[in-house]
Scaffold this motif. Structure first.
Motif, PDB file in Angstrom:
ATOM      1  N   MET A   1       0.845  -1.201   0.000  1.00  8.32           N
ATOM      2  CA  MET A   1       0.000   0.000   0.000  1.00  8.32           C
ATOM      3  C   MET A   1       0.883   1.255   0.000  1.00  8.32           C
ATOM      4  SD  MET A   1      -3.341   0.339   2.173  1.00  8.32           S
ATOM      5  CE  MET A   1      -4.643   0.802   1.082  1.00  8.32           C
ATOM      6  N   LYS A   2       0.659   2.168  -0.918  1.00 12.55           N
ATOM      7  CA  LYS A   2       1.486   3.369  -1.001  1.00 12.55           C
ATOM      8  C   LYS A   2       0.780   4.550  -0.310  1.00 12.55           C
ATOM      9  CE  LYS A   2       4.755   1.462  -3.302  1.00 12.55           C
ATOM     10  NZ  LYS A   2       5.197   1.647  -4.679  1.00 12.55           N
ATOM     11  N   GLY A   3       1.588   5.494   0.145  1.00 13.90           N
ATOM     12  CA  GLY A   3       1.012   6.676   0.792  1.00 13.90           C
ATOM     13  C   GLY A   3       0.758   6.449   2.271  1.00 13.90           C
ATOM     14  N   TRP A   4       0.152   5.326   2.576  1.00 15.79           N
ATOM     15  CA  TRP A   4      -0.058   4.944   3.965  1.00 15.79           C
ATOM     16  C   TRP A   4       0.949   3.858   4.335  1.00 15.79           C
ATOM     17  CZ3 TRP A   4      -4.647   4.807   0.785  1.00 15.79           C
ATOM     18  CH2 TRP A   4      -5.579   5.802   1.049  1.00 15.79           C
ATOM     19  N   PHE A   5       1.108   3.624   5.641  1.00 13.88           N
ATOM     20  CA  PHE A   5       1.911   2.476   6.073  1.00 13.88           C
ATOM     21  C   PHE A   5       1.031   1.259   6.350  1.00 13.88           C
ATOM     22  CE2 PHE A   5       5.031   5.809   6.961  1.00 13.88           C
ATOM     23  CZ  PHE A   5       6.163   5.229   6.409  1.00 13.88           C
ATOM     24  N   GLY A   6      -0.277   1.515   6.598  1.00 18.56           N
ATOM     25  CA  GLY A   6      -1.192   0.393   6.782  1.00 18.56           C
ATOM     26  C   GLY A   6      -1.121  -0.229   8.166  1.00 18.56           C
ATOM     27  N   LYS A   7      -0.619   0.507   9.145  1.00 20.52           N
ATOM     28  CA  LYS A   7      -0.630  -0.041  10.511  1.00 20.52           C
ATOM     29  C   LYS A   7      -0.564   1.075  11.554  1.00 20.52           C
ATOM     30  CE  LYS A   7       4.129  -1.158   9.812  1.00 20.52           C
ATOM     31  NZ  LYS A   7       5.173  -2.015   9.629  1.00 20.52           N
ATOM     32  N   TYR A   8      -0.993   0.691  12.753  1.00 19.52           N
ATOM     33  CA  TYR A   8      -0.814   1.627  13.860  1.00 19.52           C
ATOM     34  C   TYR A   8      -0.046   0.950  14.976  1.00 19.52           C
ATOM     35  CZ  TYR A   8      -5.039  -0.520  16.062  1.00 19.52           C
ATOM     36  OH  TYR A   8      -5.954  -1.379  16.602  1.00 19.52           O
ATOM     37  N   LEU A   9       0.568   1.791  15.793  1.00 14.57           N
ATOM     38  CA  LEU A   9       1.348   1.308  16.935  1.00 14.57           C
ATOM     39  C   LEU A   9       0.446   1.397  18.160  1.00 14.57           C
ATOM     40  CD1 LEU A   9       3.976   0.633  18.490  1.00 14.57           C
ATOM     41  CD2 LEU A   9       4.578   3.062  18.336  1.00 14.57           C
ATOM     42  N   TYR A  10       0.253   0.262  18.839  1.00 17.38           N
ATOM     43  CA  TYR A  10      -0.638   0.215  20.006  1.00 17.38           C
ATOM     44  C   TYR A  10       0.218   0.078  21.258  1.00 17.38           C
ATOM     45  CZ  TYR A  10      -4.781  -0.950  22.758  1.00 17.38           C
ATOM     46  OH  TYR A  10      -5.812  -0.933  23.682  1.00 17.38           O
ATOM     47  N   ILE A  11       0.112   1.065  22.142  1.00 14.64           N
ATOM     48  CA  ILE A  11       0.953   1.071  23.347  1.00 14.64           C
ATOM     49  C   ILE A  11       0.071   0.968  24.580  1.00 14.64           C
ATOM     50  CG2 ILE A  11       2.606   2.434  24.698  1.00 14.64           C
ATOM     51  CD1 ILE A  11       3.354   3.870  22.069  1.00 14.64           C
ATOM     52  N   ASP A  12       0.419   0.029  25.469  1.00 13.19           N
ATOM     53  CA  ASP A  12      -0.320  -0.093  26.725  1.00 13.19           C
ATOM     54  C   ASP A  12       0.599   0.354  27.863  1.00 13.19           C
ATOM     55  OD1 ASP A  12      -1.663  -0.768  29.001  1.00 13.19           O
ATOM     56  OD2 ASP A  12      -2.404  -2.690  28.237  1.00 13.19           O
ATOM     57  N   LEU A  13       0.266   1.490  28.455  1.00 17.62           N
ATOM     58  CA  LEU A  13       1.124   2.033  29.517  1.00 17.62           C
ATOM     59  C   LEU A  13       1.041   1.199  30.791  1.00 17.62           C
ATOM     60  CD1 LEU A  13       0.328   5.805  28.973  1.00 17.62           C
ATOM     61  CD2 LEU A  13       2.634   4.839  28.943  1.00 17.62           C
ATOM     62  N   SER A  14      -0.091   0.527  31.010  1.00 21.53           N
ATOM     63  CA  SER A  14      -0.243  -0.273  32.241  1.00 21.53           C
ATOM     64  C   SER A  14       0.717  -1.453  32.233  1.00 21.53           C
ATOM     65  CB  SER A  14      -1.672  -0.800  32.381  1.00 21.53           C
ATOM     66  OG  SER A  14      -2.574   0.267  32.431  1.00 21.53           O
ATOM     67  N   SER A  15       0.790  -2.146  31.093  1.00 18.11           N
ATOM     68  CA  SER A  15       1.634  -3.345  31.042  1.00 18.11           C
ATOM     69  C   SER A  15       3.003  -3.067  30.413  1.00 18.11           C
ATOM     70  CB  SER A  15       0.917  -4.441  30.235  1.00 18.11           C
ATOM     71  OG  SER A  15       0.702  -3.979  28.915  1.00 18.11           O
ATOM     72  N   LYS A  16       3.249  -1.816  30.068  1.00 22.64           N
ATOM     73  CA  LYS A  16       4.495  -1.425  29.401  1.00 22.64           C
ATOM     74  C   LYS A  16       4.777  -2.312  28.190  1.00 22.64           C
ATOM     75  CE  LYS A  16       7.006   0.678  33.207  1.00 22.64           C
ATOM     76  NZ  LYS A  16       8.223   0.776  33.931  1.00 22.64           N
ATOM     77  N   SER A  17       3.751  -2.495  27.379  1.00 18.26           N
ATOM     78  CA  SER A  17       3.945  -3.339  26.192  1.00 18.26           C
ATOM     79  C   SER A  17       3.473  -2.574  24.956  1.00 18.26           C
ATOM     80  CB  SER A  17       3.148  -4.637  26.337  1.00 18.26           C
ATOM     81  OG  SER A  17       1.781  -4.332  26.477  1.00 18.26           O
ATOM     82  N   PHE A  18       3.891  -3.065  23.799  1.00 14.60           N
ATOM     83  CA  PHE A  18       3.412  -2.443  22.568  1.00 14.60           C
ATOM     84  C   PHE A  18       3.365  -3.475  21.451  1.00 14.60           C
ATOM     85  CE2 PHE A  18       7.286  -2.133  19.982  1.00 14.60           C
ATOM     86  CZ  PHE A  18       8.293  -2.288  20.934  1.00 14.60           C
ATOM     87  N   LYS A  19       2.547  -3.180  20.460  1.00 20.11           N
ATOM     88  CA  LYS A  19       2.484  -4.067  19.291  1.00 20.11           C
ATOM     89  C   LYS A  19       2.081  -3.228  18.079  1.00 20.11           C
ATOM     90  CE  LYS A  19      -2.312  -5.240  20.373  1.00 20.11           C
ATOM     91  NZ  LYS A  19      -3.311  -6.150  20.800  1.00 20.11           N
ATOM     92  N   TYR A  20       2.336  -3.785  16.908  1.00 21.26           N
ATOM     93  CA  TYR A  20       1.900  -3.128  15.673  1.00 21.26           C
ATOM     94  C   TYR A  20       0.662  -3.851  15.164  1.00 21.26           C
ATOM     95  CZ  TYR A  20       6.040  -0.260  15.581  1.00 21.26           C
ATOM     96  OH  TYR A  20       6.980   0.672  15.906  1.00 21.26           O
TER      97      TYR A  20
END
Ligand code: PTT
Ligand code: SF4
Length: 616
Positions: A1-20
Motif C-alpha cells: 500500500m502506497k502513501g499509507w503504512f497500513g498499521k498503527y502502533l498500540y501502546i499499553d502504559l499499564s503493562s508497558k507493552s506495545f504491538k503493531y
C-alpha cells in the motif's frame, strides 16, 4: 500500500507493552487518516461509555497520507480522544516536527491506552518504544520538559508534552510542542495526565513512499510557487492570523467582555500592527513556506519574555477579558503555553468569572482587565488552587455548579468554550459552532467570513449548505490529509491541488465526490459516537445539544455598528432543521438508519440500538 503504512502502533502504559496492528486497506481509503482514522479507531477501540480520564480511554495520535511530504504545510497531526470536558469526541490539530517524525515511525497512528504506575515519558525511536522514567519531569513546565528531553535524548527528537495543567487534570489542558504550538482544546492534555504520561519524544527513520513520486513532487513544487505568488502572501507573512483582530473589530465580531459585545475600545492596543512592532522572529510548522508563528518580545512593569501570538489567543485573552495592551496579553499567552492550558477556554473561563463577579453571582472580586488578577487566576487554574479548582472544570461545569442566573452568561456548546467570533449577528457562524464535531470551535466552518460578505441577518438554506461544505472541506478533508488548511484559506491556493495530491500519494483516485462522501462519513461517525456516549451515560441526545449559547439570543449588543443585534430563535431553528435534513440526520440530530447504511457505517447500528437509541 502506497502513501499509507497500513498499521498503527498500540501502546499499553499499564503493562508497558506495545504491538503493531494492521489497518485494513478499505478503512484507510474510506477514512483517509488524521481525524477520520482517529474517529474510526476510537469507535472501534474505546469501551462504550468509558470515563475519559480512566486508563481504558484511548489517546490517538494520527497523521495522514500527505503528512511530511514536500508539499505546502504538510507538518500537521491530529490528537484525539474521548474528551473529559464534553464527554464526546474531542481532537486538536498541531503543527510540529512530531507529525513528521511520527510518520517516520512507519505508522499511520499511535494509539495509547492504560495508565503508567509512575510518571512516564514515551520515547518512540525508529520503531522501538522505550518507557522512560518520567519522575524527574513531572511538575515541569512544557518549555522545561521539552528542553530537558532534547538535552537527554538529542535534538533530533520531536516532543509533545503536558504542563502542570495536564498533570492536574484541568479539563481544558492541551498538549504543547516547540514552545508555543498547542493542540487538543477538549482536554487532550488532561487525558495524557490521567495516564501519568508526561511527554512523548519521537524520532523516526522510515520514509513513506508515495504511489507516484514524480507527480507528487511536481504538484508540491507548483503549489509552493503559487503560495508565494499570491497577492496576499507578503501581508500574511507580516501579520499571520493577527490581522484578524482589526477585521473582527471592524465587523463587530471581536469577542469582548465574555461575548457580550463585538467591539473593544482598546483594540488598537492588541492588533496586528502592534504585534509587528514587537515581533522578533517568525516560526513555521514543517514544510511550510508561509510562516505565521509570530514570536514577540514583551515587557510589562513586572514581566518580560517571548510568546508566539495568534488571533484566537489575543482575542480571548485580550478583548474577551478586557485586557490590553498586547504586552500583557502576550505574558498570559506565555503562561498558558508553559502550563499547557488552552488559551481559548482560559479566556472564556476568566471572562465568565469576571462577568459573574460584576453581577454579584461570584463573591470573589475579579475585575475586567485586571492584569495581576488574571495572572493569579491562570496559575490557580493550572495548579487547581483556591477558586482555580472550580474554574479548571470549565464554563459549563461552573455554570451547573452555581446554577440560577449563572447559566445565562455561560458561553459554550456541548461543554466546550466558544472560540473567538462573537455571533450576535452571525447565525451561520453560530450554526457552525453549534454543530462542530468537538463542541464550539471555528476550525470546521469559518462561516463568519462569508456572512460578512453576503449578509449578517439572513437565516437562509444557502448558509446552511455553506456550513456543511466548509465542514466537509476543512473538518473532513484537511483534518484527515493531514495538512494545514491556511494555504487555501489565507493565500487562496487552489483547492484542486488536494484531490490530486491525495491521488498521487496513495494511488487511489480521490475525486470530489469521493472526498465529500468521506467527509460525510466522518461527520456522521463522530455524531454517532456522541450519541453512543450520551446513551451510555443515560442521556438522550436531542437538538438542544446543537444550540449556540443562550446569551446571543437574549442579550443584544449594546454598542458598535451592529448595536441592538441578537440572534433570532425561530430563524436559527429553521437553519438547524435544514442542517439535519442535508446531513441525513433526524429532527434531534441523530443519524438516520439509511444514512448510516449509505455511508458504510452499518457497524454502528447494533451498538446504538443496544443502548436504546431509536434510529428512524
Ligand atoms: C486550535 C486553537 C487555536 S486555532 C489557537 S490560535 W488559531 C489557539 N492556540 C493556542 C496556543 O498557541 N497556546 C495555547 N496554550 N492554547 C492555544 N489554544 C488555541 O488552539 C495553529 C494554526 C492556527 S492558529 C490555526 S487557526 C489553524 N488551525 C488549523 C487546524 O485546526 N487544522 C488544520 N488542518 N490546519 C490548521 N492550521 C492553522 O494552525 P486545536 P498549531 Mg492548534 C500558542 O490545536 O486544539 O485544534 O485548537 O495547532 O500548531 O498551534 O497551529 O488563530
Ligand atoms: Fe503552520 Fe502557519 Fe504554516 Fe499553517 S501557515 S503550516 S499554521 S506556519
Amino acid at each position: 500500500m502506497k502513501g499509507w503504512f497500513g498499521k498503527y502502533l498500540y501502546i499499553d502504559l499499564s503493562s508497558k507493552s506495545f504491538k503493531y496492528v494492521d489497518i485494513p486497506g478499505d478503512v484507510l481509503v474510506d477514512y483517509i487518516g488524521g481525524r477520520g482514522l482517529a474517529a474510526r479507531l476510537l469507535w472501534d477501540l474505546n469501551p462504550v461509555g468509558v470515563n475519559p480520564l480512566s486508563p481504558e480511554n484511548h489517546l490517538i495520535l494520527a497523521v495522514g497520507p500527505l503528512t511530511g511530504f514536500p508539499l505546502p504545510s504538510s507538518g500537521k497531526m491530529v490528537l484525539a480522544s474521548k474528551s473529559p470536558i464534553t464527554g464526546g469526541y474531542g481532537d486538536g490539530n498541531i503543527g510540529t516536527r512530531a507529525a513528521v517524525e511520527l510518520r517516520k515511525m512507519g505508522v499511520d497512528a499511535v494509539v495509547i491506552k492504560g495508565k503508567a504506575t509512575t510518571p512516564t515519558v514515551l520515547h518512540l525511536d525508529c520503531g522501538n518504544v522505550i518507557f522512560k522514567d518520567g519522575r524527574d519531569y513531572w511538575g515541569l513546565t512544557t518549555v522545561d520538559t521539552e528542553e530537558k528531553l532534547k538535552k537527554e535524548l538529542g535534538k533530533d527528537v520531536a516532543v509533545l508534552s503536558i504542563g502542570p495543567a495536564g498533570e492536574k487534570l484541568v479539563k481544558y489542558a492541551t498538549v504543547i510542542s516547540e514552545f508555543g504550538r498547542s493542540a487538543g482544546r477538549p482536554g487532550i492534555g488532561a487525558v495524557m495526565g490521567s495516564k501519568n504520561l508526561k511527554a512523548i519524544a519521537i524520532h523516526g527513520c522510515s520514509e513513506p513512499e508515495p504511489a507516484d513520486r514524480s507527480e507528487l513532487l511536481r504538484l508540491g513544487a507548483e503549489a509552493y510557487r503559487k503560495v508565494k505568488e499570491s497577492p496576499g502572501y507578503e501581508f500574511w507573512c507580516r501579520q499571520g492570523t493577527m490581522a484578524t483582530i482589526e477585521w473582527s473589530q471592524k465587523n463587530s465580531c471581536l469577542p469582548t467582555y465574555n461575548f457580550s459585545e463585538g467591539v473593544f475600545e482598546d483594540w488598537e492596543g492588541i492588533d496586528g500592527y502592534i504585534m509587528e512592532s514587537m515581533k522578533v522572529r517568525v516560526k513555521a510548522c514543517p514544510n511550510c513556506n508561509m510562516p505565521c508563528g509570530n514570536v514577540v518580545k514583551y515587557v510589562t512593569s513586572t514581566d518580560s519574555g517571548e510568546a508566539e501570538l495568534d488571533y484566537e489567543n489575543v482575542a480571548m485573552l485580550g478583548s474577551n477579558i478586557g485586557l490590553a495592551p498586547l504586552n500583557k496579553v502576550a505574558h498570559i499567552n506565555y503562561l498558558a503555553d508553559i502550563y499547557g492550558i488552552d488559551t481559548i477556554s482560559l479566556g472564556n473561563v476568566i471572562g465568565y468569572a469576571m462577568e459573574l463577579s460584576e453581577k454579584g453571582i461570584l463573591s470573589e472580586k475579579i475585575e475586567w482587565g485586571d492584569y495581576s488578577k488574571v495572572k493569579e487566576l491562570t496559575r490557580q487554574i493550572a495548579y487547581r488552587e483556591g477558586i482555580g479548582d472550580l474554574l479548571a472544570e470549565g464554563v459549563a461545569a461552573v455554570s451547573r455548579k452555581l446554577g440560577g442566573d449563572a447559566l445565562k452568561y455561560a458561553v459554550h456548546v456541548k461543554g466546550l468554550e466558544v472560540s473567538a467570533y462573537d455571533c450576535h449577528a452571525a447565525p451561520g457562524m453560530a450554526l457552525a459552532y453549534a454543530t462542530s464535531p468537538i463542541g464550539a470551535h471555528h476550525k470546521d466552518a469559518w462561516m463568519i467570513a462569508l456572512e460578512v460578505r453576503v449578509g449578517r441577518f439572513d437565516y437562509t438554506k444557502e448558509k446552511v449548505e455553506r456550513v456543511i461544505w466548509l465542514q466537509n472541506i476543512r473538518g473532513g478533508m484537511f483534518e484527515s490529509l493531514t495538512t494545514c488548511r491556511l494555504p487555501w484559506v489565507e493565500v487562496s491556493l487552489d483547492l484542486e491541488y488536494y484531490p490530486k495530491l491525495l491521488t498521487a500519494a496513495t494511488g487511489y483516485t480521490y475525486n470530489w465526490d469521493k472526498i465529500y462522501e468521506t467527509a460525510n462519513r466522518i461527520y456522521t461517525l463522530i455524531r454517532a459516537f456522541w450519541v453512543r456516549e450520551y446513551a451510555a451515560a443515560g442521556l438522550k441526545w436531542s437538538y438542544q445539544q446543537d444550540l449556540p449559547p443562550a446569551k446571543w439570543f437574549t442579550q443584544p449588543l449594546s454598542k458598535g455598528p451592529l448595536k441592538g443585534s441578537k440572534l433570532d430563535a425561530d430563524g436559527y431553528m429553521r437553519m438547524l432543521r435544514w442542517y439535519y435534513e442535508l446531513r441525513g440526520w433526524d429532527e434531534d440530530g441523530v443519524p438516520r438508519r439509511s444514512t448510516l447504511e449509505r455511508l458504510g457505517l452499518s457497524y454502528t447500528i447494533p451498538v446504538l440500538e443496544k443502548l436504546g437509541v431509536k434510529l428512524s
